[in-house]
Design a protein around this motif. Structure first.
Motif, PDB file in Angstrom:
ATOM      1  N   PRO A   1      19.302   3.726 -15.903  1.00  0.00           N
ATOM      2  CA  PRO A   1      19.608   3.205 -17.537  1.00  0.00           C
ATOM      3  C   PRO A   1      18.448   2.174 -17.332  1.00  0.00           C
ATOM      4  CG  PRO A   1      22.175   3.768 -16.022  1.00  0.00           C
ATOM      5  CD  PRO A   1      20.306   3.883 -15.336  1.00  0.00           C
ATOM      6  N   LEU A   2      18.403   1.786 -18.888  1.00  0.00           N
ATOM      7  CA  LEU A   2      16.600   0.979 -19.060  1.00  0.00           C
ATOM      8  C   LEU A   2      17.849  -0.778 -18.868  1.00  0.00           C
ATOM      9  CD1 LEU A   2      14.208  -0.139 -20.663  1.00  0.00           C
ATOM     10  CD2 LEU A   2      15.574  -0.666 -22.705  1.00  0.00           C
ATOM     11  N   ALA A   3      19.010  -0.683 -18.750  1.00  0.00           N
ATOM     12  CA  ALA A   3      19.101  -2.277 -18.393  1.00  0.00           C
ATOM     13  C   ALA A   3      18.732  -2.403 -16.580  1.00  0.00           C
ATOM     14  CB  ALA A   3      20.522  -2.302 -18.606  1.00  0.00           C
ATOM     15  N   ASP A   4      18.807  -1.109 -15.639  1.00  0.00           N
ATOM     16  CA  ASP A   4      18.537  -1.422 -14.263  1.00  0.00           C
ATOM     17  C   ASP A   4      17.306  -0.977 -13.989  1.00  0.00           C
ATOM     18  OD1 ASP A   4      20.860  -1.067 -14.395  1.00  0.00           O
ATOM     19  OD2 ASP A   4      20.891   0.873 -13.002  1.00  0.00           O
ATOM     20  N   HIS A   5      16.007  -1.086 -15.041  1.00  0.00           N
ATOM     21  CA  HIS A   5      15.280  -0.617 -14.190  1.00  0.00           C
ATOM     22  C   HIS A   5      14.605  -2.247 -14.952  1.00  0.00           C
ATOM     23  CE1 HIS A   5      11.091   1.239 -14.113  1.00  0.00           C
ATOM     24  NE2 HIS A   5      10.357   0.517 -15.567  1.00  0.00           N
ATOM     25  N   ALA A   6      14.872  -2.503 -16.879  1.00  0.00           N
ATOM     26  CA  ALA A   6      14.681  -3.728 -16.589  1.00  0.00           C
ATOM     27  C   ALA A   6      14.493  -4.704 -15.917  1.00  0.00           C
ATOM     28  CB  ALA A   6      15.354  -4.286 -17.872  1.00  0.00           C
ATOM     29  N   THR A   7      16.313  -4.352 -14.860  1.00  0.00           N
ATOM     30  CA  THR A   7      17.000  -5.594 -13.631  1.00  0.00           C
ATOM     31  C   THR A   7      15.168  -4.922 -12.725  1.00  0.00           C
ATOM     32  OG1 THR A   7      18.872  -5.311 -14.099  1.00  0.00           O
ATOM     33  CG2 THR A   7      18.095  -6.227 -12.384  1.00  0.00           C
ATOM     34  N   HIS A   8      14.848  -4.134 -12.766  1.00  0.00           N
ATOM     35  CA  HIS A   8      14.287  -4.276 -11.300  1.00  0.00           C
ATOM     36  C   HIS A   8      12.961  -5.049 -11.299  1.00  0.00           C
ATOM     37  CE1 HIS A   8      11.003  -1.345  -9.139  1.00  0.00           C
ATOM     38  NE2 HIS A   8      11.344  -2.652  -8.274  1.00  0.00           N
ATOM     39  N   LEU A   9      12.057  -4.245 -12.787  1.00  0.00           N
ATOM     40  CA  LEU A   9      10.962  -5.047 -13.423  1.00  0.00           C
ATOM     41  C   LEU A   9      11.169  -6.613 -13.591  1.00  0.00           C
ATOM     42  CD1 LEU A   9      10.020  -2.907 -16.016  1.00  0.00           C
ATOM     43  CD2 LEU A   9       9.266  -2.785 -13.608  1.00  0.00           C
ATOM     44  N   LEU A  10      12.178  -6.963 -13.878  1.00  0.00           N
ATOM     45  CA  LEU A  10      12.030  -8.848 -13.647  1.00  0.00           C
ATOM     46  C   LEU A  10      12.642  -9.461 -12.113  1.00  0.00           C
ATOM     47  CD1 LEU A  10      15.014  -8.474 -16.633  1.00  0.00           C
ATOM     48  CD2 LEU A  10      12.349  -9.822 -16.963  1.00  0.00           C
ATOM     49  N   VAL A  11      12.855  -8.705 -10.980  1.00  0.00           N
ATOM     50  CA  VAL A  11      12.850  -8.807  -9.686  1.00  0.00           C
ATOM     51  C   VAL A  11      12.020  -8.734  -9.673  1.00  0.00           C
ATOM     52  CG1 VAL A  11      13.807  -8.121  -7.962  1.00  0.00           C
ATOM     53  CG2 VAL A  11      15.212  -8.515  -9.471  1.00  0.00           C
ATOM     54  N   HIS A  12      11.185  -8.021  -9.795  1.00  0.00           N
ATOM     55  CA  HIS A  12       9.695  -7.390  -9.445  1.00  0.00           C
ATOM     56  C   HIS A  12       8.200  -8.942  -9.447  1.00  0.00           C
ATOM     57  CE1 HIS A  12       6.300  -5.347  -8.549  1.00  0.00           C
ATOM     58  NE2 HIS A  12       5.535  -5.648  -9.745  1.00  0.00           N
ATOM     59  N   ALA A  13       8.992  -8.964 -11.205  1.00  0.00           N
ATOM     60  CA  ALA A  13       7.837 -10.686 -11.809  1.00  0.00           C
ATOM     61  C   ALA A  13       8.288 -11.654 -10.969  1.00  0.00           C
ATOM     62  CB  ALA A  13       8.012 -10.271 -12.899  1.00  0.00           C
ATOM     63  N   THR A  14       9.776 -11.830 -10.439  1.00  0.00           N
ATOM     64  CA  THR A  14       9.878 -12.748  -9.772  1.00  0.00           C
ATOM     65  C   THR A  14       9.429 -13.573  -8.629  1.00  0.00           C
ATOM     66  OG1 THR A  14      11.584 -13.031 -10.988  1.00  0.00           O
ATOM     67  CG2 THR A  14      11.629 -14.329  -9.359  1.00  0.00           C
ATOM     68  N   LEU A  15       9.477 -12.109  -7.810  1.00  0.00           N
ATOM     69  CA  LEU A  15       8.767 -12.736  -6.660  1.00  0.00           C
ATOM     70  C   LEU A  15       7.205 -12.417  -6.758  1.00  0.00           C
ATOM     71  CD1 LEU A  15      10.480  -9.293  -5.162  1.00  0.00           C
ATOM     72  CD2 LEU A  15      10.583 -11.739  -4.566  1.00  0.00           C
ATOM     73  N   HIS A  16       6.811 -11.923  -7.522  1.00  0.00           N
ATOM     74  CA  HIS A  16       5.098 -12.495  -8.645  1.00  0.00           C
ATOM     75  C   HIS A  16       5.355 -13.597  -8.484  1.00  0.00           C
ATOM     76  CE1 HIS A  16       2.728  -8.934  -7.932  1.00  0.00           C
ATOM     77  NE2 HIS A  16       3.566  -7.863  -8.835  1.00  0.00           N
ATOM     78  N   LEU A  17       5.917 -14.418  -9.415  1.00  0.00           N
ATOM     79  CA  LEU A  17       5.754 -15.478  -9.663  1.00  0.00           C
ATOM     80  C   LEU A  17       5.581 -16.837  -8.284  1.00  0.00           C
ATOM     81  CD1 LEU A  17       7.984 -16.008 -12.398  1.00  0.00           C
ATOM     82  CD2 LEU A  17       5.852 -16.227 -12.129  1.00  0.00           C
ATOM     83  N   LEU A  18       6.572 -16.084  -7.191  1.00  0.00           N
ATOM     84  CA  LEU A  18       7.091 -16.655  -5.784  1.00  0.00           C
ATOM     85  C   LEU A  18       5.383 -16.098  -5.074  1.00  0.00           C
ATOM     86  CD1 LEU A  18      10.738 -15.925  -5.511  1.00  0.00           C
ATOM     87  CD2 LEU A  18       9.294 -17.519  -5.758  1.00  0.00           C
ATOM     88  N   GLY A  19       4.572 -15.724  -5.066  1.00  0.00           N
ATOM     89  CA  GLY A  19       3.886 -15.661  -4.785  1.00  0.00           C
ATOM     90  C   GLY A  19       3.806 -14.215  -3.850  1.00  0.00           C
ATOM     91  N   TYR A  20       4.843 -13.791  -4.222  1.00  0.00           N
ATOM     92  CA  TYR A  20       4.373 -11.939  -3.654  1.00  0.00           C
ATOM     93  C   TYR A  20       3.350 -10.874  -4.154  1.00  0.00           C
ATOM     94  CZ  TYR A  20       8.302 -13.667  -0.346  1.00  0.00           C
ATOM     95  OH  TYR A  20       8.809 -13.943   0.701  1.00  0.00           O
ATOM     96  N   ASP A  21       2.942 -10.313  -3.319  1.00  0.00           N
ATOM     97  CA  ASP A  21       1.766  -9.127  -4.336  1.00  0.00           C
ATOM     98  C   ASP A  21       1.891  -8.272  -3.490  1.00  0.00           C
ATOM     99  OD1 ASP A  21      -0.048  -8.580  -6.255  1.00  0.00           O
ATOM    100  OD2 ASP A  21      -1.552 -10.281  -5.637  1.00  0.00           O
ATOM    101  N   HIS A  22       1.317  -6.912  -4.237  1.00  0.00           N
ATOM    102  CA  HIS A  22       1.636  -5.386  -3.837  1.00  0.00           C
ATOM    103  C   HIS A  22       0.163  -4.550  -3.189  1.00  0.00           C
ATOM    104  CE1 HIS A  22       1.009  -4.869  -7.784  1.00  0.00           C
ATOM    105  NE2 HIS A  22       2.466  -5.178  -7.890  1.00  0.00           N
ATOM    106  N   VAL A  23      -1.233  -5.698  -3.634  1.00  0.00           N
ATOM    107  CA  VAL A  23      -3.033  -5.623  -2.938  1.00  0.00           C
ATOM    108  C   VAL A  23      -2.553  -4.837  -2.112  1.00  0.00           C
ATOM    109  CG1 VAL A  23      -5.226  -5.932  -3.712  1.00  0.00           C
ATOM    110  CG2 VAL A  23      -3.180  -6.609  -5.005  1.00  0.00           C
ATOM    111  N   ARG A  24      -2.793  -5.200  -1.347  1.00  0.00           N
ATOM    112  CA  ARG A  24      -2.691  -5.061   0.824  1.00  0.00           C
ATOM    113  C   ARG A  24      -1.604  -4.330   0.845  1.00  0.00           C
ATOM    114  NH1 ARG A  24      -3.920 -10.742   2.423  1.00  0.00           N
ATOM    115  NH2 ARG A  24      -2.039 -11.515   1.994  1.00  0.00           N
ATOM    116  N   ASP A  25      -2.140  -3.440   1.791  1.00  0.00           N
ATOM    117  CA  ASP A  25      -0.387  -2.835   2.440  1.00  0.00           C
ATOM    118  C   ASP A  25       0.253  -3.457   2.847  1.00  0.00           C
ATOM    119  OD1 ASP A  25      -2.113  -0.491   1.927  1.00  0.00           O
ATOM    120  OD2 ASP A  25      -3.345   0.322   3.690  1.00  0.00           O
ATOM    121  N   GLY A  26       0.248  -4.244   3.451  1.00  0.00           N
ATOM    122  CA  GLY A  26       1.692  -5.141   4.224  1.00  0.00           C
ATOM    123  C   GLY A  26       2.223  -5.800   3.444  1.00  0.00           C
TER     124      GLY A  26
END
Length: 160
Positions: free
Chosen positions: A111-136
């Motif tokens: 469902p689009l709502a589930d995917h959008a929720t995931h992306l909003l969680v992902h983006a909020t983690l970015h706002l908190l300083g989390y990233d996925h450039v380095r493997d760890g």
């Protein structure tokens, strides 16, 4: 918690992006034990708008699913470590694109709502300083996304 939503693309109203944003941002802040007196702005837009933003800010003139702009640098110095807690209650801004999100959700059969929720969680983690450039960092961020989505009753997006 204050989440300011600007809906530029009417199709976002069909999935109640306002409720999704409050739910995703709130769950992420609770999971990371961040003071809920934080502010986040969300732009619910179309692919053309996010392509322009992606071009302006990342020199990538094409649509993407979600972008985020933290109000301050919060990244961890060591790969796989959690970033420092935010000092500024204004966490930053998120833009999410309907066309790309809908196409990704359809391709994954979710469902689009589930995917959008995931992306909003992902983006909020970015706002908190989390990233996925380095493997760890990527492993940590994926684990946190999975845990937060489970808290919301949503399946692990990485197990599909």
């Amino acid at each position: 918690m204050a989440v300011e939503i600007l809906i530029e693309t009417e199709g976002w109203r069909d999935v109640d992006v306002t409720a999704l944003a409050f739910r995703a941002v709130g769950a992420t802040l609770r999971h990371r034990r961040v003071d809920p007196a934080c502010d986040v702005s969300v732009l619910a837009c179309d692919d053309a708008r996010i392509a322009a933003l992606n071009s302006d800010f990342r020199d990538r003139p094409r649509p993407t699913n979600v972008l985020s702009w933290p109000s301050e640098e919060r990244g961890a110095c060591r790969d796989g470590a959690a970033p420092a807690a935010p000092r500024d209650p204004e966490l930053g801004d998120i833009a999410i694109a309907l066309g790309t999100c809908a196409a990704e959700a359809a391709a994954a059969g979710i469902p689009l709502a589930d995917h959008a929720t995931h992306l909003l969680v992902h983006a909020t983690l970015h706002l908190l300083g989390y990233d996925h450039v380095r493997d760890g960092d990527a492993a940590l961020m994926e684990t946190l996304e999975t845990e937060i989505l489970a808290d919301l009753g949503l399946p692990d997006p990485y197990s599909r």
